[in-house]
Enzyme design. Structure first.
Site, PDB file in Angstrom:
ATOM      1  N   CYS A 247      -3.794  25.897 -39.051  1.00 31.34           N
ATOM      2  CA  CYS A 247      -3.560  27.010 -38.135  1.00 31.34           C
ATOM      3  C   CYS A 247      -2.262  26.757 -37.375  1.00 31.34           C
ATOM      4  CB  CYS A 247      -4.735  27.120 -37.157  1.00 31.34           C
ATOM      5  SG  CYS A 247      -4.586  28.464 -35.975  1.00 31.34           S
TER       6      CYS A 247
ATOM      7  N   HIS B 158     -10.015  33.832 -41.468  1.00 29.46           N
ATOM      8  CA  HIS B 158      -9.387  33.015 -40.415  1.00 29.46           C
ATOM      9  C   HIS B 158      -8.697  33.902 -39.375  1.00 29.46           C
ATOM     10  CE1 HIS B 158      -7.226  29.258 -39.061  1.00 29.46           C
ATOM     11  NE2 HIS B 158      -6.387  30.177 -38.606  1.00 29.46           N
ATOM     12  N   GLU B 159      -7.907  34.864 -39.836  1.00 27.29           N
ATOM     13  CA  GLU B 159      -7.170  35.729 -38.900  1.00 27.29           C
ATOM     14  C   GLU B 159      -8.107  36.673 -38.149  1.00 27.29           C
ATOM     15  OE1 GLU B 159      -4.345  34.674 -38.256  1.00 27.29           O
ATOM     16  OE2 GLU B 159      -4.021  33.517 -40.089  1.00 27.29           O
TER      17      GLU B 159
ATOM     18  N   HIS C  72      -9.565  34.849 -35.314  1.00 29.10           N
ATOM     19  CA  HIS C  72      -8.640  34.839 -34.176  1.00 29.10           C
ATOM     20  C   HIS C  72      -8.809  36.102 -33.333  1.00 29.10           C
ATOM     21  CE1 HIS C  72      -6.054  31.353 -34.220  1.00 29.10           C
ATOM     22  NE2 HIS C  72      -5.806  31.488 -35.510  1.00 29.10           N
TER      23      HIS C  72
END
Length: 151
Positions: free
Chosen positions: A91, A133-134, A137
């Site tokens: 990351c 993953h994004e 976030h």
């Protein structure tokens, strides 16, 4: 506007980002995507969520070999596969740190493109990992709370 990564202690990384309002945007979506993409490319990354650079817009950009580029506004993961695969992730926010994370091997992604058109795409492999993953976030979930450290 010059973009910079914000520290992992910043509260903007720990809270869910509100949807991007295409009916009344306070920033041009194409300009936003260009800035995020340029930032991502300059760091040779495969993905970047807007809140990683302090912007409270529900959008991420990504690029992977074999998949290409994607800008996803207001992304929602739909139909995650029951089959899980383990991936080692990095990351931008955390530099060289790596985590081993079990994620659905494939997903459906419902999102709005930079022209305001709603779309759904089915993704597998690295593209599915980057999207998850994004999206984490944008939901205020950092990868340090998932998986196990990798040395």
């Amino acid at each position: 506007m010059k973009l910079e990564l914000i520290p992992d202690t910043d509260s903007r990384l720990h809270t869910s980002v509100p949807d991007f309002d295409f009916a009344n945007p306070d920033m041009d979506p194409k300009e936003l995507v260009k800035k995020l993409s340029d930032f991502m490319d300059a760091r040779q990354a495969v993905g970047l969520a807007a809140n990683q650079v302090g912007l409270q817009y529900r959008v991420f950009v990504m690029k992977t070999h074999g998949f290409g580029r994607l800008a996803a506004f207001n992304p929602r993961i739909v139909t995650p596969s029951s089959l899980k695969k383990n991936f080692v992730e990095k990351c931008l926010t955390f530099g060289p740190m790596k985590r081993s994370i079990d994620r659905p091997a494939s997903i459906g992604l419902h999102f709005t493109d930079l022209n305001g058109v709603e779309r759904t795409r089915n993704l597998g492999g690295l593209a599915a990992v980057v999207v998850q993953h994004e999206t984490d976030h944008l939901d205020g979930l950092l990868f340090t709370r998932l998986g196990t450290p990798v040395r």
